[in-house]
Design a protein around this motif. Sequence first.
Motif, mmCIF file in Angstrom:
data_model
loop_
_atom_site.group_PDB
_atom_site.id
_atom_site.type_symbol
_atom_site.label_atom_id
_atom_site.label_comp_id
_atom_site.label_asym_id
_atom_site.label_seq_id
_atom_site.Cartn_x
_atom_site.Cartn_y
_atom_site.Cartn_z
ATOM 1 N N GLY A 39 0.800 -1.221 0.000
ATOM 2 C CA GLY A 39 0.000 0.000 0.000
ATOM 3 C C GLY A 39 0.828 1.263 0.000
ATOM 4 O O GLY A 39 0.298 2.365 0.161
ATOM 5 N N ASP A 40 2.145 1.133 -0.194
ATOM 6 C CA ASP A 40 3.048 2.279 -0.164
ATOM 7 C C ASP A 40 3.277 2.911 -1.532
ATOM 8 O O ASP A 40 4.155 3.753 -1.694
ATOM 9 C CB ASP A 40 4.400 1.873 0.428
ATOM 10 N N VAL A 41 2.504 2.503 -2.528
ATOM 11 C CA VAL A 41 2.666 3.034 -3.888
ATOM 12 C C VAL A 41 1.366 3.723 -4.308
ATOM 13 O O VAL A 41 0.291 3.147 -4.212
ATOM 14 C CB VAL A 41 3.018 1.904 -4.889
ATOM 15 N N LEU A 42 1.500 4.961 -4.767
ATOM 16 C CA LEU A 42 0.368 5.726 -5.266
ATOM 17 C C LEU A 42 0.554 5.971 -6.758
ATOM 18 O O LEU A 42 1.672 6.261 -7.204
ATOM 19 C CB LEU A 42 0.270 7.089 -4.579
ATOM 20 N N VAL A 43 -0.512 5.849 -7.512
ATOM 21 C CA VAL A 43 -0.505 6.203 -8.927
ATOM 22 C C VAL A 43 -1.592 7.266 -9.097
ATOM 23 O O VAL A 43 -2.751 7.030 -8.746
ATOM 24 C CB VAL A 43 -0.788 4.986 -9.835
ATOM 25 N N GLY A 44 -1.179 8.422 -9.565
ATOM 26 C CA GLY A 44 -2.153 9.511 -9.716
ATOM 27 C C GLY A 44 -2.761 9.933 -8.392
ATOM 28 O O GLY A 44 -3.910 10.356 -8.352
ATOM 29 N N GLY A 45 -2.015 9.769 -7.302
ATOM 30 C CA GLY A 45 -2.487 10.188 -5.986
ATOM 31 C C GLY A 45 -3.339 9.175 -5.253
ATOM 32 O O GLY A 45 -3.791 9.437 -4.142
ATOM 33 N N GLU A 46 -3.574 7.998 -5.856
ATOM 34 C CA GLU A 46 -4.395 6.975 -5.210
ATOM 35 C C GLU A 46 -3.589 5.695 -5.017
ATOM 36 O O GLU A 46 -2.773 5.328 -5.868
ATOM 37 C CB GLU A 46 -5.636 6.690 -6.057
ATOM 38 N N VAL A 47 -3.836 5.008 -3.907
ATOM 39 C CA VAL A 47 -3.129 3.764 -3.613
ATOM 40 C C VAL A 47 -3.373 2.764 -4.729
ATOM 41 O O VAL A 47 -4.513 2.569 -5.163
ATOM 42 C CB VAL A 47 -3.586 3.173 -2.256
ATOM 43 N N GLU A 48 -2.301 2.145 -5.201
ATOM 44 C CA GLU A 48 -2.395 1.126 -6.255
ATOM 45 C C GLU A 48 -1.800 -0.169 -5.725
ATOM 46 O O GLU A 48 -0.672 -0.177 -5.248
ATOM 47 C CB GLU A 48 -1.645 1.586 -7.503
ATOM 48 N N THR A 49 -2.566 -1.248 -5.783
ATOM 49 C CA THR A 49 -2.097 -2.540 -5.265
ATOM 50 C C THR A 49 -1.910 -3.573 -6.375
ATOM 51 O O THR A 49 -1.674 -4.736 -6.096
ATOM 52 C CB THR A 49 -3.072 -3.088 -4.207
ATOM 53 N N ARG A 50 -2.015 -3.139 -7.622
ATOM 54 C CA ARG A 50 -1.829 -4.068 -8.751
ATOM 55 C C ARG A 50 -0.464 -3.840 -9.390
ATOM 56 O O ARG A 50 -0.235 -2.792 -9.992
ATOM 57 C CB ARG A 50 -2.916 -3.857 -9.806
ATOM 58 N N ARG A 51 0.417 -4.801 -9.252
ATOM 59 C CA ARG A 51 1.757 -4.702 -9.827
ATOM 60 C C ARG A 51 1.700 -4.580 -11.347
ATOM 61 O O ARG A 51 2.553 -3.964 -11.971
ATOM 62 C CB ARG A 51 2.586 -5.925 -9.419
ATOM 63 N N GLY A 52 0.679 -5.138 -11.965
ATOM 64 C CA GLY A 52 0.536 -5.124 -13.411
ATOM 65 C C GLY A 52 -0.173 -3.895 -13.967
ATOM 66 O O GLY A 52 -0.431 -3.836 -15.168
ATOM 67 N N ARG A 53 -0.459 -2.921 -13.129
ATOM 68 C CA ARG A 53 -1.137 -1.690 -13.572
ATOM 69 C C ARG A 53 -0.364 -1.073 -14.732
ATOM 70 O O ARG A 53 0.842 -0.893 -14.665
ATOM 71 C CB ARG A 53 -1.216 -0.713 -12.403
ATOM 72 N N GLN A 54 -1.073 -0.757 -15.803
ATOM 73 C CA GLN A 54 -0.434 -0.140 -16.960
ATOM 74 C C GLN A 54 -0.247 1.354 -16.712
ATOM 75 O O GLN A 54 -1.173 2.043 -16.283
ATOM 76 C CB GLN A 54 -1.285 -0.341 -18.214
ATOM 77 N N LEU A 55 0.961 1.815 -17.001
ATOM 78 C CA LEU A 55 1.288 3.231 -16.864
ATOM 79 C C LEU A 55 1.632 3.785 -18.235
ATOM 80 O O LEU A 55 2.228 3.091 -19.061
ATOM 81 C CB LEU A 55 2.477 3.411 -15.925
ATOM 82 N N HIS A 56 1.274 5.039 -18.450
ATOM 83 C CA HIS A 56 1.530 5.704 -19.722
ATOM 84 C C HIS A 56 2.292 6.994 -19.466
ATOM 85 O O HIS A 56 2.340 7.478 -18.326
ATOM 86 C CB HIS A 56 0.207 5.981 -20.435
ATOM 87 N N ARG A 57 2.850 7.556 -20.518
ATOM 88 C CA ARG A 57 3.608 8.798 -20.374
ATOM 89 C C ARG A 57 2.765 9.852 -19.665
ATOM 90 O O ARG A 57 1.590 10.031 -19.974
ATOM 91 C CB ARG A 57 4.059 9.292 -21.744
ATOM 92 N N GLY A 58 3.389 10.520 -18.707
ATOM 93 C CA GLY A 58 2.704 11.553 -17.929
ATOM 94 C C GLY A 58 2.181 11.068 -16.597
ATOM 95 O O GLY A 58 1.898 11.883 -15.716
ATOM 96 N N ASP A 59 2.057 9.737 -16.413
ATOM 97 C CA ASP A 59 1.582 9.214 -15.131
ATOM 98 C C ASP A 59 2.604 9.494 -14.034
ATOM 99 O O ASP A 59 3.812 9.399 -14.250
ATOM 100 C CB ASP A 59 1.338 7.705 -15.205
ATOM 101 N N LEU A 60 2.092 9.833 -12.850
ATOM 102 C CA LEU A 60 2.937 10.058 -11.674
ATOM 103 C C LEU A 60 2.796 8.884 -10.723
ATOM 104 O O LEU A 60 1.677 8.450 -10.426
ATOM 105 C CB LEU A 60 2.536 11.331 -10.935
ATOM 106 N N VAL A 61 3.928 8.384 -10.242
ATOM 107 C CA VAL A 61 3.967 7.283 -9.283
ATOM 108 C C VAL A 61 4.733 7.772 -8.063
ATOM 109 O O VAL A 61 5.848 8.273 -8.179
ATOM 110 C CB VAL A 61 4.665 6.045 -9.896
ATOM 111 N N GLU A 62 4.134 7.639 -6.894
ATOM 112 C CA GLU A 62 4.785 8.021 -5.641
ATOM 113 C C GLU A 62 5.000 6.767 -4.810
ATOM 114 O O GLU A 62 4.102 5.940 -4.683
ATOM 115 C CB GLU A 62 3.923 9.004 -4.867
ATOM 116 N N VAL A 63 6.203 6.648 -4.251
ATOM 117 C CA VAL A 63 6.555 5.479 -3.457
ATOM 118 C C VAL A 63 7.064 5.948 -2.098
ATOM 119 O O VAL A 63 8.001 6.749 -2.021
ATOM 120 C CB VAL A 63 7.648 4.638 -4.152
ATOM 121 N N ALA A 64 6.447 5.453 -1.028
ATOM 122 C CA ALA A 64 6.912 5.758 0.324
ATOM 123 C C ALA A 64 8.027 4.780 0.674
ATOM 124 O O ALA A 64 7.842 3.563 0.571
ATOM 125 C CB ALA A 64 5.767 5.642 1.321
ATOM 126 N N THR A 65 9.193 5.309 1.034
ATOM 127 C CA THR A 65 10.333 4.487 1.434
ATOM 128 C C THR A 65 10.778 4.925 2.823
ATOM 129 O O THR A 65 10.391 6.008 3.285
ATOM 130 C CB THR A 65 11.512 4.640 0.449
#
Length: 75
Positions: A39-65
Amino acid sequence: MDDVEDVPIADEMIRLGQLLKFAGIAASGADAGALVASGDVLVGGEVETRRGRQLHRGDLVEVATPDGRITLRVR
């Protein structure tokens, strides 16, 4: 927003797990999967739990480390 690291891709899209490996945040597919499942990964500001989520140019991914938040932009 934190500094944003641009990650260029060769194809039209990249999967989330692949991006995390390519950017050096995850050492393997299993590590990427565990990170996403935590649950430490956000795509477009929302939690993403699918490793296979397709990302396209311009998408923002935030990772809490443990060292802080890392923000990636797909280019």
